[in-house]
Design an enzyme around this catalytic site. Structure first.
Site, mmCIF file in Angstrom:
data_model
loop_
_atom_site.group_PDB
_atom_site.id
_atom_site.type_symbol
_atom_site.label_atom_id
_atom_site.label_comp_id
_atom_site.label_asym_id
_atom_site.label_seq_id
_atom_site.Cartn_x
_atom_site.Cartn_y
_atom_site.Cartn_z
ATOM 1 N N LYS A 1 0.810 -1.190 0.000
ATOM 2 C CA LYS A 1 0.000 0.000 0.000
ATOM 3 C C LYS A 1 0.860 1.262 0.000
ATOM 4 O O LYS A 1 0.383 2.340 -0.332
ATOM 5 C CB LYS A 1 -0.887 0.026 1.272
ATOM 6 N N GLY A 2 2.105 1.101 0.421
ATOM 7 C CA GLY A 2 2.941 2.260 0.748
ATOM 8 C C GLY A 2 3.111 3.301 -0.334
ATOM 9 O O GLY A 2 3.370 4.468 -0.053
ATOM 10 N N GLU B 1 7.572 2.333 -6.134
ATOM 11 C CA GLU B 1 7.703 1.864 -4.749
ATOM 12 C C GLU B 1 7.830 3.044 -3.795
ATOM 13 O O GLU B 1 8.286 4.114 -4.199
ATOM 14 C CB GLU B 1 8.958 0.988 -4.614
ATOM 15 N N ASP B 2 7.460 2.812 -2.542
ATOM 16 C CA ASP B 2 7.668 3.854 -1.530
ATOM 17 C C ASP B 2 9.122 3.863 -1.057
ATOM 18 O O ASP B 2 9.779 4.895 -1.055
ATOM 19 C CB ASP B 2 6.704 3.668 -0.339
ATOM 20 N N ASP C 1 14.389 -1.272 0.627
ATOM 21 C CA ASP C 1 15.245 -1.511 1.780
ATOM 22 C C ASP C 1 16.215 -2.636 1.422
ATOM 23 O O ASP C 1 17.218 -2.397 0.761
ATOM 24 C CB ASP C 1 14.334 -1.835 2.971
ATOM 25 N N PHE D 1 13.733 4.265 10.790
ATOM 26 C CA PHE D 1 12.428 3.863 10.287
ATOM 27 C C PHE D 1 11.577 5.103 10.039
ATOM 28 O O PHE D 1 11.463 5.975 10.900
ATOM 29 C CB PHE D 1 11.731 2.936 11.285
ATOM 30 N N ASP E 1 3.937 3.494 6.454
ATOM 31 C CA ASP E 1 3.230 3.223 7.707
ATOM 32 C C ASP E 1 4.115 2.591 8.764
ATOM 33 O O ASP E 1 5.183 2.038 8.470
ATOM 34 C CB ASP E 1 2.075 2.251 7.438
ATOM 35 N N ARG F 1 0.157 6.874 7.555
ATOM 36 C CA ARG F 1 0.256 7.064 6.105
ATOM 37 C C ARG F 1 -0.236 8.447 5.683
ATOM 38 O O ARG F 1 0.128 8.953 4.635
ATOM 39 C CB ARG F 1 -0.595 6.012 5.373
HETATM 40 P P1 IMP Z 1 12.494 -4.684 1.146
HETATM 41 O O1 IMP Z 1 12.045 -5.962 0.532
HETATM 42 O O2 IMP Z 1 13.338 -4.917 2.362
HETATM 43 O O3 IMP Z 1 13.169 -3.766 0.167
HETATM 44 O O4 IMP Z 1 11.179 -4.029 1.726
HETATM 45 C C1 IMP Z 1 10.715 -2.799 1.348
HETATM 46 C C2 IMP Z 1 9.357 -2.607 1.964
HETATM 47 O O5 IMP Z 1 9.429 -2.636 3.401
HETATM 48 C C3 IMP Z 1 8.818 -1.235 1.617
HETATM 49 O O6 IMP Z 1 8.082 -1.243 0.430
HETATM 50 C C4 IMP Z 1 8.003 -0.902 2.849
HETATM 51 O O7 IMP Z 1 6.689 -1.417 2.698
HETATM 52 C C5 IMP Z 1 8.696 -1.590 3.981
HETATM 53 N N1 IMP Z 1 9.626 -0.661 4.666
HETATM 54 C C6 IMP Z 1 10.980 -0.728 4.687
HETATM 55 N N2 IMP Z 1 11.505 0.288 5.404
HETATM 56 C C7 IMP Z 1 10.457 1.033 5.835
HETATM 57 C C8 IMP Z 1 10.360 2.255 6.626
HETATM 58 O O8 IMP Z 1 11.341 2.893 7.061
HETATM 59 N N3 IMP Z 1 9.100 2.698 6.850
HETATM 60 C C9 IMP Z 1 7.978 2.067 6.391
HETATM 61 N N4 IMP Z 1 8.036 0.945 5.648
HETATM 62 C C10 IMP Z 1 9.263 0.428 5.380
HETATM 63 MG MG MG Z 2 6.033 -1.302 0.102
#
Ligand code: IMP
Ligand code: MG
Length: 181
Positions: free
Chosen positions: A45-46, A101-102, A105, A154, A161, A167
């Site tokens: 949703k981000g 993407e939001d 990470d 974070f 969120d 959000r």
């Molecule tokens: P990845 O697979 O580790 O790259 O995960 C990325 C996803 O984790 C993002 O699309 C977010 O939904 C969530 N995420 C990672 N870091 C944060 C943060 O600092 N705040 C909120 N959501 C996060």
């Molecule tokens: Mg996401």
């Protein structure tokens, strides 16, 4: 607004707005004159708030579609740990595709998504993320459009969120210890 909750504002509404306009202009320049509308795919949703602003910062033909995945990485650290819970409603074969993407990470989620989308034979497949925490990357990824590089903290707001909350903040910030508890 929300006294005692916000620790510090990482990106103000104005900073975000300025950067989103720049990204929209860059994307428009790159896709102008292409055959067919650019298929913009929002990862729920981000990214929905970023998506809404980003597409209005573009001036090329686009279509919008949504995809939702769950991550159960906690219970299965070695597998991809990703499952599609809502798939695209339209095909992307031979289309120019932009995944929005939001925040990226570890990159595990997006690398799974990209592998999955590549199998559908898009003509072009690019990635736009508002935030990039590149220091945490596990799965190497090429990012075509990046809003801001971020550190370990974070972040919430502007679509991001913590336990489904925050959000609706117009800016991106860190939360105080007490509100994360
Ligand atoms: P990845 O697979 O580790 O790259 O995960 C990325 C996803 O984790 C993002 O699309 C977010 O939904 C969530 N995420 C990672 N870091 C944060 C943060 O600092 N705040 C909120 N959501 C996060
Ligand atoms: Mg996401």
């Amino acid at each position: 607004m929300f006294p005692g909750i916000i620790e510090h504002v990482a990106f103000s509404e104005e900073e975000i707005s300025r950067r989103v306009q720049e990204l929209g202009a860059e994307i428009s320049a790159d896709f102008r004159g292409r055959r067919g509308p650019l298929a913009v795919i929002s990862m729920l949703k981000g990214s929905f708030i970023f998506l809404a602003d980003l597409i209005r910062a573009t001036d090329v033909d686009i279509s919008v579609d949504f995809m939702s995945i769950t991550s159960y990485r906690e219970s299965s650290p070695d597998s991809s740990g990703v499952r599609i819970v809502k798939d695209l409603s339209e095909g992307i074969r031979d289309r120019d595709v932009l995944v929005v993407e939001d925040i990226i990470d570890t990159g595990l989620t997006l690398s799974y998504i990209l592998r999955n989308l590549r199998e559908r034979s898009p003509r072009d497949l690019r990635v736009c993320t508002l935030l990039d925490r590149s220091e945490s990357r596990i799965a190497p990824l090429h990012i075509d459009y990046r809003g801001f590089e971020v550190g370990e903290e974070f972040l919430v707001g502007y679509g991001l969120d913590y336990l489904q909350k925050w959000r609706n903040l117009r800016f991106i910030c860190t939360l105080s210890e007490s509100s994360m508890g």
